[in-house]
Design a protein around this motif. Structure first.
Motif, PDB file in Angstrom:
ATOM      1  N   TRP A 128      -6.020  -3.727  -1.421  1.00  0.00           N
ATOM      2  CA  TRP A 128      -5.877  -3.164  -0.068  1.00  0.00           C
ATOM      3  C   TRP A 128      -6.058  -1.655  -0.071  1.00  0.00           C
ATOM      4  O   TRP A 128      -5.834  -0.995   0.909  1.00  0.00           O
ATOM      5  CB  TRP A 128      -4.502  -3.545   0.477  1.00  0.00           C
ATOM      6  CG  TRP A 128      -4.299  -5.016   0.375  1.00  0.00           C
ATOM      7  CD1 TRP A 128      -3.602  -5.693  -0.565  1.00  0.00           C
ATOM      8  CD2 TRP A 128      -4.878  -6.027   1.204  1.00  0.00           C
ATOM      9  NE1 TRP A 128      -3.698  -7.030  -0.380  1.00  0.00           N
ATOM     10  CE2 TRP A 128      -4.463  -7.274   0.708  1.00  0.00           C
ATOM     11  CE3 TRP A 128      -5.715  -5.988   2.331  1.00  0.00           C
ATOM     12  CZ2 TRP A 128      -4.840  -8.474   1.289  1.00  0.00           C
ATOM     13  CZ3 TRP A 128      -6.090  -7.185   2.906  1.00  0.00           C
ATOM     14  CH2 TRP A 128      -5.655  -8.407   2.394  1.00  0.00           C
ATOM     15  N   GLY A 129      -6.478  -1.081  -1.215  1.00  0.00           N
ATOM     16  CA  GLY A 129      -6.839   0.322  -1.270  1.00  0.00           C
ATOM     17  C   GLY A 129      -5.649   1.220  -1.534  1.00  0.00           C
ATOM     18  O   GLY A 129      -4.499   0.864  -1.337  1.00  0.00           O
ATOM     19  N   GLY A 130      -5.932   2.424  -2.050  1.00  0.00           N
ATOM     20  CA  GLY A 130      -4.899   3.422  -2.241  1.00  0.00           C
ATOM     21  C   GLY A 130      -4.251   3.352  -3.611  1.00  0.00           C
ATOM     22  O   GLY A 130      -4.357   2.371  -4.331  1.00  0.00           O
ATOM     23  N   THR A 131      -3.543   4.417  -3.964  1.00  0.00           N
ATOM     24  CA  THR A 131      -2.846   4.471  -5.229  1.00  0.00           C
ATOM     25  C   THR A 131      -1.544   3.688  -5.118  1.00  0.00           C
ATOM     26  O   THR A 131      -0.766   3.872  -4.197  1.00  0.00           O
ATOM     27  CB  THR A 131      -2.538   5.938  -5.596  1.00  0.00           C
ATOM     28  OG1 THR A 131      -3.768   6.650  -5.643  1.00  0.00           O
ATOM     29  CG2 THR A 131      -1.852   6.008  -6.946  1.00  0.00           C
ATOM     30  N   ARG A 132      -1.292   2.806  -6.086  1.00  0.00           N
ATOM     31  CA  ARG A 132      -0.135   1.929  -6.019  1.00  0.00           C
ATOM     32  C   ARG A 132       1.051   2.495  -6.784  1.00  0.00           C
ATOM     33  O   ARG A 132       0.897   3.318  -7.676  1.00  0.00           O
ATOM     34  CB  ARG A 132      -0.491   0.565  -6.598  1.00  0.00           C
ATOM     35  CG  ARG A 132      -1.657  -0.105  -5.900  1.00  0.00           C
ATOM     36  CD  ARG A 132      -1.746  -1.563  -6.322  1.00  0.00           C
ATOM     37  NE  ARG A 132      -0.497  -2.242  -6.032  1.00  0.00           N
ATOM     38  CZ  ARG A 132       0.321  -2.698  -6.959  1.00  0.00           C
ATOM     39  NH1 ARG A 132       0.061  -2.517  -8.220  1.00  0.00           N
ATOM     40  NH2 ARG A 132       1.440  -3.312  -6.637  1.00  0.00           N
ATOM     41  N   LYS A 133       2.255   1.993  -6.422  1.00  0.00           N
ATOM     42  CA  LYS A 133       3.437   2.278  -7.199  1.00  0.00           C
ATOM     43  C   LYS A 133       3.358   1.441  -8.462  1.00  0.00           C
ATOM     44  O   LYS A 133       2.469   0.622  -8.638  1.00  0.00           O
ATOM     45  CB  LYS A 133       4.689   1.936  -6.388  1.00  0.00           C
ATOM     46  CG  LYS A 133       4.841   2.773  -5.128  1.00  0.00           C
ATOM     47  CD  LYS A 133       6.113   2.363  -4.385  1.00  0.00           C
ATOM     48  CE  LYS A 133       6.277   3.197  -3.120  1.00  0.00           C
ATOM     49  NZ  LYS A 133       7.478   2.811  -2.358  1.00  0.00           N
ATOM     50  N   LEU A 134       4.330   1.612  -9.357  1.00  0.00           N
ATOM     51  CA  LEU A 134       4.339   0.810 -10.580  1.00  0.00           C
ATOM     52  C   LEU A 134       4.403  -0.668 -10.191  1.00  0.00           C
ATOM     53  O   LEU A 134       5.288  -1.085  -9.433  1.00  0.00           O
ATOM     54  CB  LEU A 134       5.538   1.198 -11.446  1.00  0.00           C
ATOM     55  CG  LEU A 134       5.468   2.592 -12.064  1.00  0.00           C
ATOM     56  CD1 LEU A 134       6.764   2.903 -12.802  1.00  0.00           C
ATOM     57  CD2 LEU A 134       4.279   2.721 -12.996  1.00  0.00           C
ATOM     58  N   PRO A 135       3.470  -1.484 -10.699  1.00  0.00           N
ATOM     59  CA  PRO A 135       3.386  -2.879 -10.257  1.00  0.00           C
ATOM     60  C   PRO A 135       4.489  -3.744 -10.844  1.00  0.00           C
ATOM     61  O   PRO A 135       5.121  -3.392 -11.839  1.00  0.00           O
ATOM     62  CB  PRO A 135       2.010  -3.310 -10.771  1.00  0.00           C
ATOM     63  CG  PRO A 135       1.762  -2.451 -11.952  1.00  0.00           C
ATOM     64  CD  PRO A 135       2.401  -1.130 -11.638  1.00  0.00           C
ATOM     65  N   TYR A 136       4.691  -4.893 -10.199  1.00  0.00           N
ATOM     66  CA  TYR A 136       5.610  -5.901 -10.697  1.00  0.00           C
ATOM     67  C   TYR A 136       4.805  -6.983 -11.412  1.00  0.00           C
ATOM     68  O   TYR A 136       3.706  -7.346 -10.982  1.00  0.00           O
ATOM     69  CB  TYR A 136       6.423  -6.516  -9.562  1.00  0.00           C
ATOM     70  CG  TYR A 136       7.466  -5.577  -8.996  1.00  0.00           C
ATOM     71  CD1 TYR A 136       8.731  -5.479  -9.562  1.00  0.00           C
ATOM     72  CD2 TYR A 136       7.173  -4.766  -7.897  1.00  0.00           C
ATOM     73  CE1 TYR A 136       9.690  -4.602  -9.047  1.00  0.00           C
ATOM     74  CE2 TYR A 136       8.124  -3.890  -7.374  1.00  0.00           C
ATOM     75  CZ  TYR A 136       9.381  -3.811  -7.952  1.00  0.00           C
ATOM     76  OH  TYR A 136      10.320  -2.951  -7.456  1.00  0.00           O
TER      77      TYR A 136
END
Length: 340
Positions: A128-136
């Protein structure tokens, strides 16, 4: 490149990182082949299953992509039902883990059910675009629990396919978890080593001689004088202007040290040899502009951005005899106007 690590016996053991990864991947793909032939859509799912902390897991963004929902929505549903997701069902990646796996898979391709390879790895860039937080990361049990949380026919169907792929992946990958962990530790050790080297280099630079406004060179100090002029050239951010009666190919070579985008102009006397050298130079390197001096000038000047330096000799002969380089208070434009 092979690296050494210490074994329990104290003897160094050589581990070739690329060989181990190739072996694990090769055995992994051999077992998956039969599954992929009977179930083409499982190929993309297989590529999304990753080995983290010795467990086969899938990341939240990959699962959201398969379910056809936003990663944010998937995580919201999980948090609303957090009691269903203990630590052995779901965990959040650390920054070190995320950076490591991002570097390994950042530009990998995922094959869809039609065989198209145009999807970037979800580990680095969310669908969905953009920089993500730390993933689960969700283990097999966590993935199974997601179908009850999302409560959609799509989620149920996708979960069935995921469970089949999880079952098909051989235990060989888990058996090699310790090897991959060693590789991760080697990567971490290399990062720490790089930081120490950078710190040493920074200290050396702090004690190194700096470019000063005035410098005198004894006869024979050719290297020191040439190095000083080279540092001036490297320091330029906008322009370099040399006013010198005698210029040859050594000066052209010196100007290749300038940064990208820095303009270079040489005011000198006309000669056939220099024109030939300049033409060949400009065919391969960023262009140097030639301006013919209207009359002979006694002194030489070097302009770096908005600073002007008086040179005691031609650049090509710098250091061959006693000479000085002095920063002037006169504006460069004043000197350029006088040269006309």
């Amino acid at each position: 490149m092979a690296k050494k690590i210490a074994t329990d016996k104290g003897e160094p053991e050589v581990i070739a990182k690329c060989d181990i990864l190739n072996e694990v991947t090769q055995n992994h793909d051999e077992v998956i082949t039969s599954v992929a032939q009977s179930s083409p859509e499982s190929v993309s799912i297989k590529s999304m299953i990753r080995l983290i902390r010795g467990q086969q897991v899938m990341l939240d963004s990959d699962l959201a992509f398969l379910y056809g929902v936003e990663t944010r929505r998937l995580n919201e549903q999980v948090k609303r039902n957090i009691e269903r997701f203990p630590d052995d069902f779901m965990f959040q990646l650390t920054k070190e883990e995320f950076d490591f796996f991002k570097s390994q898979f950042a530009m990998s391709n995922i094959t869809d059910s039609q065989g198209n390879k145009n999807l970037k790895s979800q580990i680095a860039i969310s669908k969905w675009g953009g920089t993500r937080k730390l993933p689960y990361a969700f283990t097999r049990n966590g993935v199974a629990m997601l179908s009850s949380v999302l409560r959609s026919q799509t989620a149920v169907g996708v979960n069935v396919k995921i469970m089949r792929v999880f079952t098909a992946i051989p235990q060989l990958v888990n058996n090699n978890a310790q090897v991959i962990k060693r590789i991760f530790n080697i990567e971490q050790h290399q990062l720490e080593t790089d930081e120490k080297i950078n710190a040493i280099i920074e200290k050396i630079e702090n004690f190194s001689p700096k470019v000063i406004p005035e410098q005198i060179f004894q006869t024979g100090c050719v290297w020191d004088a040439w190095s000083y002029i080279s540092d001036l050239v490297r320091s330029a951010q906008q322009r370099i202007v040399l006013i010198d009666n005698y210029v040859d190919d050594r000066v052209l070579s010196l100007l290749t040290k300038r940064a990208d985008g820095v303009l270079a102009t040489i005011h000198t006397r006309y000669s056939e040899q220099f024109q030939t050298d300049l033409k060949k130079h400009n065919e391969q390197y960023p262009e140097i502009t030639f301006v013919q001096l209207p009359h002979r000038n006694h002194d030489r000047f070097l302009i770096i951005d908005n600073k002007a330096y008086l040179l005691g000799t031609s650049v090509k002969d710098i250091g061959a005899g006693l000479c000085a380089v002095t920063e002037l208070s006169t504006l460069p434009e004043t000197i350029l106007e006088m040269v006309k």
